[in-house]
Structure formats: structure tokens, C-alpha cells
Design an enzyme around this catalytic site. Structure first.
Site: not given
Ligand code: 3HC
Length: 696
Positions: A64, A105, A108, A128
Site C-alpha cells: 500500500a 499489500g 496480499e 507491516e
Molecule cells: N509507500 C509509499 N512510498 C514508498 C513505499 C510505500 N509502500 N515504499 C517505498 N516508498 C518510497 C520511499 O519512501 C522512497 O521515496 P523517496 O524516493 O521519495 O525517498 C521510494 O519509494 C524508494 O524507496 P527506497 O529508497 O526505500 O528504495 P529501495 O529500492 O532502497 O527499497 C523497498 C525498496 C525495499 C521496497 C523499500 O522502499 C521498502 O521497504 N518499502 C516499504 C515496504 C513496506 O513496508 N510495504 C508495506 C506497506 S504497508 C501495506 O502494504 C499495508 C497493507 O497491509 C494494507
């Protein structure tokens, strides 16, 4: 946001829906709307036999869009849950073709598909929990139905990713391919289209009860160790436990309710703040600098820091040469490195071949001549300006003019050090934290003349080492240690005023700190700060309050854990602090000598005195430009000083409390305790104008 095309095979036509939302294919409201529409169209189109969902760019989808949480966008229909239900119920087979990563997500979504095909290098996870939330689109209900309770608990409550091979062995993916991901997914989808009444839908899958009834207790214990004080892991576990007693709909409703509770809570806001703060810290003021290639590194000093730094460089696959003054020092460092790798291997964290490969990258020498071909030198010698200056003048003579010269100092003046060389633009500070091969924080200290190329190169290098670099300016102690001084000072004052060491440390541990200031002092060794206090004694203003407690403890030869006693005593070979009545007597004597009347100290006062000391100094640091952003200070404290991630760092914590309230308390302390509590002008300014540190 969704690119849709068809691929036709002899067995039928497949609609390929590609999520295209760079950089990580986050599933925001736009993607949800477009995906829902594309799915409807594909399902209704009689020419389409099956559907494949894939991602453009580097990833399938990383979940998400976190930025939408707590905004109206997150409520915009269709929800991710609705999309997943739509594709799970689809009468036509839907197959996820996964490359890069399927996270949160994104995973999921894949779990709602009937089948999953993955590229060999793909990874899978539900991270998450690290954001203080839980998988809120069915992950806690579908994953246990697919792979079983125990592995699902590990993935959901642990938050770490697994690779494709592991995912395949768990049954999370049907097939792993080296290439032709989408064609393979199409083939599988068409195969499944032959018998659509047999499509595997996880909503209907039975749940197999765990053999071991204690699996949930064990998961809770693990969560308490790894995520001390965090509520999200416990909610993750509760959701998975729910699968034992509920059908999918009930389970999803429970998951939804617990997700809402977490996403609206302070902990998850703090953890998301840190997620974005870590990424913001990587952004340099001058983004256009050219990078210098780091092929080989020299490390001066094979002590604890030098050896740890050498290991973290070798761990990143970069050759490193360690330099020491004498063979005995070099041998001690080499033994420590060997011992450390061997213990990682014993614990199953490192294979023997990886250990050997890393050791092979570390060479040793007593001769500075071995540094002639390195691109970067990290000096980790004794913390003394004269010693360091001598080393830097030698480096000046033996290294190439373009070699970067970095000092691993924790508080000395980088400008003074740079001035002792002929190329100050190549000089920079790299403050690693101990143990350097484990701790992720790196304070990158920018001197007045450090070139932008050198700074940018150090940042890229730190990222390669898996570290979190934060740019800081020159001052005594930089950001982290400068703030620790008033924090520790208040800890010592509180002792004189009536608290015991275990009361101060206990309050801070319950607040969430990994340890309190007194235990931290014992661990670091009390002699280091004692030496600094002795150095500063001649210039210390007599009218400013000074606690003699730590000095008196050191005078007794109690220098912390290494001597078996400090603020606490320690049994031989143990790191567990044991309260020592002798220290209570010593503290009472110091208080009496200083004319301080001891009183009851509340837990609230301990937290406010220590935390607001951090915040007030942090505000000065920000105003002086020593830190670029308030969130950088938060990253430093969470990654380097054991500050609880669920409070988001000291500056975010102050925002959470409310700056007017923080200021009012600091003003009260100022009246009670004098000029050490002078409120920082920036704090006054923000509190008066109704702004927060995060508004800067
Ligand atoms: N939502 C919004 N922005 C996100 C994002 C997300 N899920 N994941 C990454 N971004 C953004 C980062 O903030 C960054 O933005 P910026 O360039 O403005 O600083 C850009 O995307 C690139 O991210 P990284 O610099 O971290 O890139 P990497 O290639 O080093 O890493 C990654 C990629 C492994 C995907 C890492 O970004 C990460 O771990 N992201 C989070 C993944 C996550 O936690 N997903 C779960 C989200 S919550 C969810 O899904 C709820 C659901 O259950 C309903």
C-alpha cells in the site's frame, strides 16, 4: 497506472495487467481504481480466458502507499481488500507473476490470486509490523491458510522477507522460474482455465491447527525480545490466532478492526516517521556530485572499532587492509575478527564459504606503504587529536592525492584535522557506532572544506555497507554525543536529588530506551568521560552545577563493566547490572557535600528531565545547522542510541507531547535548576508560533 495488454496462445488469450506506479508500484488509490476497472473488463470480456497480474520496473509491488495512511485517500473506493476479493472470486484464473519483491499489500494481492509464479531472485514479505501496523488486506488470514500457522507467524510478526526458494518450499509460490516469467504465468493461467471449478481460493482453504500448542506463546516471547514495547507484533499474532476459531469473513473483520486501531495509534505514526526519516537522511543538499569509486579501503587501527569497521567493509565484498603499529595489536584484531565470524557461523548466520571469502578480503600490514592503492582510509586510532594529526600527516604522504581520508572520531574537530593535511577537501569524519559491524548508524561529519564529491561518495559507500548515513556538522560530539552529554548530566543530577541508579535506568527502560544512561556509561567505560571531565575542569565555570558522583565512582577504580563495577556491580563474566548499596551511600555523600536535600523523585520527572535535555540540545543543534533536519536527529537516536522506534526519536516525541507543553516544563526546570536549562531559542520560536519540529 495499470497497463493492460493481451497475449494469445493456441489454448486461449490472457489479459496481462501490469501495475506501473514507480518507484515501488505502491498500491495507492489510483492503482486500486485502475486495477479494479481492468479486472472487471478482463473478467467480462468473453475473448479472455485467464488473467495475469505483474509489475513494471524493479518490483511486483511493495504494498500500500504508506503516504496515504490517515488521509482521505486511504478510504477512497475500491479498497485493496475489495480488489483482492474481486480477483479471488474471479471465475477466470488469475495468476501473479512476481519479480523483484512482493511486499505488504503487494503480497496480499498475490495471495488473492489463484496461483503465484516467481522469478528466482524475487523476495516476499509482510513488513507491516516494522511500520507499527499489520497486514490489513487479508494477509494475516490468507497466509496461514496457505503455508500454515508457524511459518505465517514468522513472516507476519517478524516482518523479514524470504527468498523465492524458501517461498516455494513453503508453498507460497507454485513455481520459480529463471526467465520468461510472464509467459510462464500465462501458461499456468491457461492450464487452470481448463477446469475453473477447481481454482484454489484461500478463502475456502481449511486451516491446519499447529501441532505445538505453545507456538503463539513462543511468538509473543520472540516479539517481546525483538520489538520490545511495540504493540503491532502482538496484534499480528492475535490476528493469526483468530484463524483457529473464525471463518475468513470473521477473521478479515477482526484484522480490519485491529489494523484501524494500529494505523491511528501514535506508535505506527512514529514508526512511519522513522521509515521516511531514514530515506530523507539520504538526500544530500548537493545531489549532483560525481562519485569516486571505492575499490579498496584502508583501516588504521585494529582495536574494537577498527576491526568492526574492517568487518563491515569486507561484509560488503570490498577488500580492506588493516594497519597497526605493532604485530601484537594486529594479531589481536585479527583474532577478534576470526572469533566474531566463527561465532556467526556457529549460530547459522554465515556459511563457512562466506566466512572464508570475507576473511580473504581483509589483509594486514604494519607498513603505511600498503595504503598506496586504496581509495579510502578510515582512521580508527586512539581518540586524541595529536595522535590523529600524526596519522593524517603520514597518510598525506603515502596515499594518492584523490584518496579520501576519513576519521572515525566521536567528537574531535574535523576542520583541525583537515588543516593538518595538504588536501582538506578530501578529509571527512565517519563516526561509526560500536559494534561497527552490527550498528547501522553512521554519522558522516562534513568539514568546512570537505568536497561534495567526498560526501556523496561516503553516502554511497555507507549504503553499500548497509548503514544509514546521516550528514552532520562539526562541533564537540557532533549530533549524537553532544546530545548525550546533557541527557547523562541530568541522570547524574537526579541521583544526587534522590533517585537510585536502578530507578533512573528503570524509568528510561520502561519508556522504551534499550538501556538507561548509567548502565550505558558502565557499558561504554566510565574512564572515557572521566578523562574528558578532567581535561575540561580548569575551564569549567564554578557557578554551574557539577555532579561529583561519576568522578567519585571512577576514583574507586570502578570504571564500568570492564572492571566488574561502576554505577552497578557485575558478577564475573556477566553484563547484568546488580544494584550496589555502596553506590547508594556514595551518592548520598555527594549530595550532602553539595548541600542537596534528597527527595522522592517521580518516574515522570526522570523522563522529562532526561528527554527534554535531549530535545533542548537537539533544538540548538538544528538552529546551528549541525543537523540538516529534525528527522535526522531522530534517525541518529533510533539507529545509534537505542531510542525506541515506536516513539519516533526525541524530536518527534517532543512534537507528540506538544512543544508548548515541552517548553513550559523546560521553563520550570530553568527556574528550578538554573542556566543549564535555558530554553533553546528555536524551541521557543516553534512553541510560540504553534509549529512543530516536523514543520521545519
Ligand atoms: N509507500 C509509499 N512510498 C514508498 C513505499 C510505500 N509502500 N515504499 C517505498 N516508498 C518510497 C520511499 O519512501 C522512497 O521515496 P523517496 O524516493 O521519495 O525517498 C521510494 O519509494 C524508494 O524507496 P527506497 O529508497 O526505500 O528504495 P529501495 O529500492 O532502497 O527499497 C523497498 C525498496 C525495499 C521496497 C523499500 O522502499 C521498502 O521497504 N518499502 C516499504 C515496504 C513496506 O513496508 N510495504 C508495506 C506497506 S504497508 C501495506 O502494504 C499495508 C497493507 O497491509 C494494507
Amino acid at each position: 497506472m495499470i497497463a493492460s495488454h493481451t497475449e494469445t496462445f493456441p489454448q486461449g488469450t490472457v489479459a496481462v495487467l501490469t501495475i506501473d506506479n514507480p518507484p515501488v508500484n505502491g498500491i495507492g488509490s489510483g492503482v486500486r481504481m485502475a486495477l479494479g476497472k481492468a479486472l472487471d473488463e478482463a473478467i467480462e470480456n468473453p475473448a479472455i480466458s485467464a488473467i495475469v497480474i505483474t509489475g513494471a520496473g524493479k518490483f511486483f509491488s511493495c504494498g500500500a502507499d504508506i503516504r496515504e495512511f490517515n488521509t482521505p485517500m486511504s478510504r477512497q473506493e475500491p479498497s485493496l481488500r475489495a480488489i483482492i476479493e474481486q480477483l479471488e472470486k474471479s471465475p477466470k484464473p488469475v495468476v501473479a507473476a512476481i519479480h523483484g519483491a512482493a511486499l505488504g499489500g503487494g503480497l496480499e494481492l498475490a495471495l488473492g490470486c489463484h496461483h503465484r509464479v516467481a522469478q528466482a531472485k524475487a523476495s516476499f514479505g509482510l513488513p507491516e509490523v516494522k511500520l507499527g501496523i499489520l497486514p490489513g488486506a487479508g494477509g494475516t488470514q490468507r497466509l496461514p491458510r496457505l503455508i500454515g500457522i508457524k511459518p505465517a507467524l514468522d513472516i507476519v510478526a517478524g516482518g523479514d522477507s524470504i527468498d523465492a526458494a524458501k517461498a516455494c518450499s513453503l508453498g507460497l509460490v507454485d513455481k520459480v522460474v529463471q526467465s520468461d516469467l510472464v509467459p510462464e504465468a500465462c501458461r499456468l493461467a491457461l492450464e487452470a482455465s481448463v477446469q475453473t471449478d477447481a481454482l484454489p481460493r484461500l478463502s475456502r482453504a481449511p486451516i491446519s491447527k499447529p501441532v505445538d500448542g505453545e507456538v503463539f506463546d513462543e511468538a509473543r516471547k520472540q516479539a517481546a525480545r525483538r520489538y520490545r514495547g511495540c504493540v503491532a507484533p502482538l496484534e499480528c499474532i492475535a490476528c493469526i490466532e483468530k484463524t483457529l476459531t473464525s471463518d475468513l469473513d470473521e477473521g478479515l473483520a477482526f484484522e480490519r478492526e485491529r489494523f484501524q486501531f494500529l494505523v491511528n495509534g501514535d506508535q505506527s505514526k512514529a514508526q512511519r516517521h522513522i521509515f521516511f526519516a531514514e530515506r530523507a537522511a539520504l538526500k544530500l543538499p548537493d545531489a549532483k556530485a560525481d562519485l569516486i569509486t571505492i575499490r579498496k579501503v584502508g583501516v588504521i587501527g585494529a582495536g574494537t572499532m577498527g576491526s568492526g569497521i574492517a568487518m563491515s567493509i569486507a561484509n560488503a565484498g570490498i577488500p580492506v587492509v588493516m594497519i597497526e603499529r605493532d604485530q601484537a595489536g594486529l594479531d589481536r584484531g585479527w583474532e577478534a575478527i576470526n572469533g566474531n565470524y566463527a561465532s556467526s557461523m556457529k549460530r547459522g548466520k554465515l556459511s563457512e564459504s562466506d566466512m572464508n571469502a570475507r576473511l580473504a578480503l581483509i589483509s594486514r600490514s604494519l607498513d603505511y606503504g600498503a595504503l598506496a592503492d586504496v581509495d579510502l582510509v578510515v582512521e580508527a586510532a586512539f581518540e586524541d587529536m595529536d595522535v590523529k594529526k600524526e596519522i593524517f600527516s603520514k597518510l598525506d604522504a603515502v596515499c594518492r592525492p584523490d584518496t579520501i581520508l576519513a576519521s572515525n572520531t566521536s567528537r574531535l574537530d574535523i576542520n583541525e584535522l583537515a588543516a593538518s593535511t595538504s588536501k582538506p577537501s578530501q578529509v571527512i569524519g565517519t563516526h561509526f557506532f560500536s559494534p561497527a559491524n552490527v550498528m547501522r548508524l553512521l554519522e558522516v561529519v562534513q568539514g568546512d572544506l570537505t568536497s561534495k564529491e567526498v560526501i556523496a561518495t561516503l553516502f554511497a559507500f555507507a549504503k553499500k555497507l548497509g548503514k544509514i548515513p546521516v550528514l552532520v556538522g562539526v562541533c564537540d560530539g557532533f549530533v549524537g554525543n553532544r546530545m548525550v552529554s546533557p541527557y547523562t548530566r541530568e541522570g547524574h543530577f537526579l541521583l544526587e536529588e534522590g533517585a537510585t541508579p536502578e530507578q533512573v535506568d528503570g524509568a528510561l527502560r520502561r519508556f522504551g530506551m534499550a538501556m538507561g544512561p548509567l548502565q550505558m556509561g558502565d557499558m561504554a567505560g566510565l574512564d572515557i568521560s572521566w578523562a574528558a571531565r578532567k581535561r575540561m575542569a580548569p575551564t569549567r565555570p564554578a557557578h554551574i552545577r557539577y555532579s561529583r558522583v561519576a568522578d567519585r565512582i571512577c576514583e574507586q577504580g570502578r570504571l564500568g563493566q570492564k572492571t566488574g563495577a561502576g554505577f552497578y556491580r557485575y558478577d564475573a563474566g556477566s553484563r547484568t547490572p546488580i544494584p550496589d548499596p555502596a553506590i547508594d551511600v556514595l551518592i548520598a555523600e555527594c549530595a550532602q557535600e553539595a548541600g542537596i536535600e534528597r527527595r522522592e523523585i517521580s518516574e515522570e520527572e526522570i523522563i522529562q528531565r532526561t528527554m527534554y535535555a535531549l530535545v533542548n540540545e537537539g533544538a540548538r543543534i538544528l538552529q546551528e545547522g549541525i543537523a540538516q533536519r529534525a528527522s535526522d536527529i531522530d534517525v541518529i537516536y533510533v539507529a545509534g542510541y537505542g531510542f525506541p522506534v515506536f516513539r519516533g526519536g526525541p524530536m518527534f516525541y517532543a512534537d507528540t507531547v506538544g512543544l508548548p507543553k515541552v517548553l513550559a516544563t523546560i521553563e520550570r526546570f530553568h527556574e528550578q535548576h538554573g542556566e543549564l536549562w535555558e530554553p533553546a531559542p528555536l524551541l521557543r520560536e516553534l512553541a510560540k508560533s504553534g509549529r512543530r519540529f516536523s514543520d521545519l
